[in-house]
Design an enzyme around this catalytic site. Structure first.
Site, PDB file in Angstrom:
ATOM      1  N   ASP A  73      -2.553  -7.387  -5.453  1.00  0.00           N
ATOM      2  CA  ASP A  73      -3.574  -7.285  -4.531  1.00  0.00           C
ATOM      3  C   ASP A  73      -3.077  -8.130  -3.382  1.00  0.00           C
ATOM      4  O   ASP A  73      -3.058  -9.535  -3.547  1.00  0.00           O
ATOM      5  CB  ASP A  73      -4.929  -7.760  -5.291  1.00  0.00           C
ATOM      6  CG  ASP A  73      -5.891  -7.947  -4.214  1.00  0.00           C
ATOM      7  OD1 ASP A  73      -5.857  -7.843  -3.085  1.00  0.00           O
ATOM      8  OD2 ASP A  73      -6.953  -8.226  -4.794  1.00  0.00           O
ATOM      9  N   VAL A  74      -2.835  -7.646  -2.243  1.00  0.00           N
ATOM     10  CA  VAL A  74      -2.465  -8.525  -1.234  1.00  0.00           C
ATOM     11  C   VAL A  74      -3.385  -9.516  -0.609  1.00  0.00           C
ATOM     12  O   VAL A  74      -3.002 -10.341   0.020  1.00  0.00           O
ATOM     13  CB  VAL A  74      -1.938  -7.672   0.132  1.00  0.00           C
ATOM     14  CG1 VAL A  74      -0.623  -6.570  -0.384  1.00  0.00           C
ATOM     15  CG2 VAL A  74      -3.045  -6.865   0.548  1.00  0.00           C
ATOM     16  N   SER A 109      -4.426   0.027  14.474  1.00  0.00           N
ATOM     17  CA  SER A 109      -4.937   1.344  14.403  1.00  0.00           C
ATOM     18  C   SER A 109      -5.761   1.663  15.974  1.00  0.00           C
ATOM     19  O   SER A 109      -5.901   0.468  16.629  1.00  0.00           O
ATOM     20  CB  SER A 109      -6.302   1.407  13.362  1.00  0.00           C
ATOM     21  OG  SER A 109      -7.176   2.564  13.672  1.00  0.00           O
ATOM     22  N   GLY A 123       0.852  -1.273   0.015  1.00  0.00           N
ATOM     23  CA  GLY A 123      -0.014   0.135  -0.064  1.00  0.00           C
ATOM     24  C   GLY A 123       1.087   1.304   0.092  1.00  0.00           C
ATOM     25  O   GLY A 123       0.329   2.111   0.613  1.00  0.00           O
ATOM     26  N   ALA A 124       2.012   1.067  -0.720  1.00  0.00           N
ATOM     27  CA  ALA A 124       2.913   2.196  -0.620  1.00  0.00           C
ATOM     28  C   ALA A 124       2.846   3.121  -1.858  1.00  0.00           C
ATOM     29  O   ALA A 124       3.605   4.269  -1.942  1.00  0.00           O
ATOM     30  CB  ALA A 124       4.342   1.458  -0.648  1.00  0.00           C
ATOM     31  N   TYR A 175     -13.640  -2.961  10.249  1.00  0.00           N
ATOM     32  CA  TYR A 175     -12.109  -2.521  10.554  1.00  0.00           C
ATOM     33  C   TYR A 175     -11.602  -2.665  11.837  1.00  0.00           C
ATOM     34  O   TYR A 175     -10.510  -3.032  12.077  1.00  0.00           O
ATOM     35  CB  TYR A 175     -12.159  -0.820  10.261  1.00  0.00           C
ATOM     36  CG  TYR A 175     -11.033  -0.213   9.921  1.00  0.00           C
ATOM     37  CD1 TYR A 175     -10.196  -0.134   8.756  1.00  0.00           C
ATOM     38  CD2 TYR A 175     -10.503   0.588  11.059  1.00  0.00           C
ATOM     39  CE1 TYR A 175      -9.062   0.455   8.603  1.00  0.00           C
ATOM     40  CE2 TYR A 175      -9.420   1.514  10.958  1.00  0.00           C
ATOM     41  CZ  TYR A 175      -8.674   1.286   9.609  1.00  0.00           C
ATOM     42  OH  TYR A 175      -7.516   1.891   9.715  1.00  0.00           O
ATOM     43  N   LYS A 180      -8.218  -4.680  12.617  1.00  0.00           N
ATOM     44  CA  LYS A 180      -6.970  -4.067  13.327  1.00  0.00           C
ATOM     45  C   LYS A 180      -6.918  -4.737  14.738  1.00  0.00           C
ATOM     46  O   LYS A 180      -5.645  -4.711  14.936  1.00  0.00           O
ATOM     47  CB  LYS A 180      -7.337  -2.487  13.595  1.00  0.00           C
ATOM     48  CG  LYS A 180      -7.341  -1.878  12.084  1.00  0.00           C
ATOM     49  CD  LYS A 180      -6.200  -2.044  11.258  1.00  0.00           C
ATOM     50  CE  LYS A 180      -5.885  -1.029  10.063  1.00  0.00           C
ATOM     51  NZ  LYS A 180      -4.710  -1.427   9.265  1.00  0.00           N
ATOM     52  N   ARG A 225       0.671   5.652  -1.709  1.00  0.00           N
ATOM     53  CA  ARG A 225       0.678   6.951  -1.293  1.00  0.00           C
ATOM     54  C   ARG A 225       0.640   6.845   0.186  1.00  0.00           C
ATOM     55  O   ARG A 225       0.506   6.019   0.795  1.00  0.00           O
ATOM     56  CB  ARG A 225      -0.969   7.377  -1.694  1.00  0.00           C
ATOM     57  CG  ARG A 225      -2.128   6.606  -1.290  1.00  0.00           C
ATOM     58  CD  ARG A 225      -3.340   6.969  -2.099  1.00  0.00           C
ATOM     59  NE  ARG A 225      -4.424   6.344  -1.108  1.00  0.00           N
ATOM     60  CZ  ARG A 225      -5.796   6.307  -1.643  1.00  0.00           C
ATOM     61  NH1 ARG A 225      -5.984   6.820  -2.821  1.00  0.00           N
ATOM     62  NH2 ARG A 225      -6.847   5.808  -0.678  1.00  0.00           N
TER      63      ARG A 225
HETATM   64  P1  NAI Z   1      -4.511   5.317   2.073  1.00  0.00           P
HETATM   65  O1  NAI Z   1      -6.019   5.071   1.792  1.00  0.00           O
HETATM   66  O2  NAI Z   1      -4.100   6.496   1.848  1.00  0.00           O
HETATM   67  O3  NAI Z   1      -3.688   4.053   1.428  1.00  0.00           O
HETATM   68  C1  NAI Z   1      -3.769   2.874   1.230  1.00  0.00           C
HETATM   69  C2  NAI Z   1      -3.185   2.278   0.120  1.00  0.00           C
HETATM   70  O4  NAI Z   1      -3.209   0.891   0.401  1.00  0.00           O
HETATM   71  C3  NAI Z   1      -3.601   2.740  -1.117  1.00  0.00           C
HETATM   72  O5  NAI Z   1      -2.389   3.263  -1.933  1.00  0.00           O
HETATM   73  C4  NAI Z   1      -4.411   1.738  -1.834  1.00  0.00           C
HETATM   74  O6  NAI Z   1      -4.463   1.370  -3.084  1.00  0.00           O
HETATM   75  C5  NAI Z   1      -3.606   0.396  -0.892  1.00  0.00           C
HETATM   76  N1  NAI Z   1      -4.318  -0.838  -0.954  1.00  0.00           N
HETATM   77  C6  NAI Z   1      -5.586  -1.092  -0.649  1.00  0.00           C
HETATM   78  N2  NAI Z   1      -6.053  -2.328  -0.973  1.00  0.00           N
HETATM   79  C7  NAI Z   1      -4.774  -2.900  -1.310  1.00  0.00           C
HETATM   80  C8  NAI Z   1      -4.592  -4.468  -1.636  1.00  0.00           C
HETATM   81  N3  NAI Z   1      -5.499  -5.242  -1.651  1.00  0.00           N
HETATM   82  N4  NAI Z   1      -3.562  -4.624  -2.158  1.00  0.00           N
HETATM   83  C9  NAI Z   1      -2.395  -3.835  -2.310  1.00  0.00           C
HETATM   84  N5  NAI Z   1      -2.487  -2.496  -1.870  1.00  0.00           N
HETATM   85  C10 NAI Z   1      -3.836  -2.253  -1.447  1.00  0.00           C
HETATM   86  O7  NAI Z   1      -4.572   4.833   3.733  1.00  0.00           O
HETATM   87  P2  NAI Z   1      -3.535   5.413   4.488  1.00  0.00           P
HETATM   88  O8  NAI Z   1      -4.529   6.452   5.599  1.00  0.00           O
HETATM   89  O9  NAI Z   1      -2.054   5.633   4.140  1.00  0.00           O
HETATM   90  O10 NAI Z   1      -3.404   4.124   5.792  1.00  0.00           O
HETATM   91  C11 NAI Z   1      -2.441   3.062   5.741  1.00  0.00           C
HETATM   92  C12 NAI Z   1      -2.466   1.988   6.646  1.00  0.00           C
HETATM   93  O11 NAI Z   1      -2.655   2.729   8.016  1.00  0.00           O
HETATM   94  C13 NAI Z   1      -3.863   1.251   6.555  1.00  0.00           C
HETATM   95  O12 NAI Z   1      -3.605   0.073   6.689  1.00  0.00           O
HETATM   96  C14 NAI Z   1      -4.866   1.866   7.562  1.00  0.00           C
HETATM   97  O13 NAI Z   1      -5.982   1.177   8.059  1.00  0.00           O
HETATM   98  C15 NAI Z   1      -3.772   2.256   8.601  1.00  0.00           C
HETATM   99  N6  NAI Z   1      -4.315   3.364   9.369  1.00  0.00           N
HETATM  100  C16 NAI Z   1      -4.498   4.749   9.132  1.00  0.00           C
HETATM  101  C17 NAI Z   1      -4.917   5.726   9.704  1.00  0.00           C
HETATM  102  C18 NAI Z   1      -5.153   7.054   9.402  1.00  0.00           C
HETATM  103  O14 NAI Z   1      -5.719   8.005  10.162  1.00  0.00           O
HETATM  104  N7  NAI Z   1      -4.930   7.393   8.133  1.00  0.00           N
HETATM  105  C19 NAI Z   1      -5.175   5.356  11.285  1.00  0.00           C
HETATM  106  C20 NAI Z   1      -4.915   4.160  11.545  1.00  0.00           C
HETATM  107  C21 NAI Z   1      -4.357   3.265  10.701  1.00  0.00           C
END
Ligand code: NAI
Length: 252
Positions: free
Chosen positions: A62-63, A141, A12-13, A153, A157, A15
């Site tokens: 897709d993970v 989270s 998920g890197a 979710y 988590k 963004r």
């Molecule tokens: P985001 O939505 O900005 O980025 C997530 C990335 O994961 C996206 O690039 C997306 O395409 C990718 N992704 C989604 N499904 C996928 C799959 N099946 N295979 C490969 N890639 C996939 O989310 P963000 O905010 O950067 O979150 C990153 C992690 O941190 C997530 O696990 C989220 O649950 C966790 N998190 C985020 C928080 C926040 O406040 N933003 C708070 C707590 C946890």
């Protein structure tokens, strides 16, 4: 660290937190495999790393798809070297109150967070155990402690915390540590989408959230990248099975 190339995988890197973490690990000296659903979407992170003189590889996967995960990890091992750091960061939200939550909302969230972390960890651990050194960091989270509208979710988590502790027990004797970072509010597209769903501007949502946070601000992706960097470091080898809440205040 063993005398092998330093290679890290961040899922998920493309963004958000994953992109910041990939860039940070590259600055720490790792060649970084930038994994996300769409290989083209990884280009921005890869270019940013290369501009700073680092090495990165974009991999579309897709993970939640076992075959594609195996292929992706093999490709990383062939092109960069054996991955010895894995950050299970890919994530999605499908929020709704329980009575409105669909089977699909439930399954897709479990699929990305839990099945995804399982498949990635299983595929990568053979490289780590062969070398006798590894670091796995899972993104949990504060929602693991309960959050309205997030039955799927928060269960995923919280599940990742149990997964983290069990892998720490199983893999410790192979020199592999397994820890989790549990962020609070971090400003990314994920939280921007939450603001939109609540009918608020992102700025208004961040301001309102900051009033509830002891350090009086919301988190940034780099706050999480810094904590992941610590867990991935050589010096953190005696820290395993832990969950660090990175939320600007205490959580339990
Ligand atoms: P985001 O939505 O900005 O980025 C997530 C990335 O994961 C996206 O690039 C997306 O395409 C990718 N992704 C989604 N499904 C996928 C799959 N099946 N295979 C490969 N890639 C996939 O989310 P963000 O905010 O950067 O979150 C990153 C992690 O941190 C997530 O696990 C989220 O649950 C966790 N998190 C985020 C928080 C926040 O406040 N933003 C708070 C707590 C946890």
């Amino acid at each position: 660290m063993p005398e092998t190339p330093k290679v890290a995988i961040v899922t998920g890197a493309a963004r958000g937190i994953g992109a910041a973490t990939a860039k940070r690990l590259a600055r720490d000296g790792f060649a970084v495999a930038v994994l996300d659903l769409d290989e083209a979407a990884c280009a921005e992170t890869v270019t940013a790393i290369e501009k700073e003189g680092g090495r990165a590889l974009a991999v579309g996967v897709d993970v939640a798809d076992a075959e594609r995960v195996e292929a992706a990890v093999n490709r990383v091992a062939d092109e960069l070297g054996a991955p010895l750091v894995l950050v299970n960061n890919a994530g999605i939200t499908r929020d709704n109150l329980l009575f409105k939550m669909t089977d699909h909302d439930w399954d897709s969230v479990m699929g990305v967070h839990l099945r995804g972390a399982f498949l990635m960890s299983r595929a990568v651990q053979k490289h780590m155990t062969a070398v006798g050194w590894g670091r796995i960091v899972n993104l949990s989270s504060t929602s693991a402690l309960g959050n309205r509208g997030q039955a799927n979710y928060s269960a995923a988590k919280a599940g990742l915390q149990g997964f983290t502790k069990t892998l720490a027990i199983e893999l410790g004797k192979f020199g592999v540590t397994v820890n989790a970072v549990a962020p609070g509010f971090i400003a990314t597209e994920m939280t921007a989408a939450t603001a939109e769903r609540l009918g608020m501007s992102f700025e208004g949502f961040k301001k309102a959230s900051a009033t509830q946070i002891p350090v009086a601000r919301v988190g940034e992706p780099d706050d999480i990248a810094h904590t992941v960097s610590f867990f991935a470091s050589e010096g953190a080898g005696f820290v395993s099975g832990q969950v660090i809440y990175v939320a600007g205040g205490p959580k339990d």
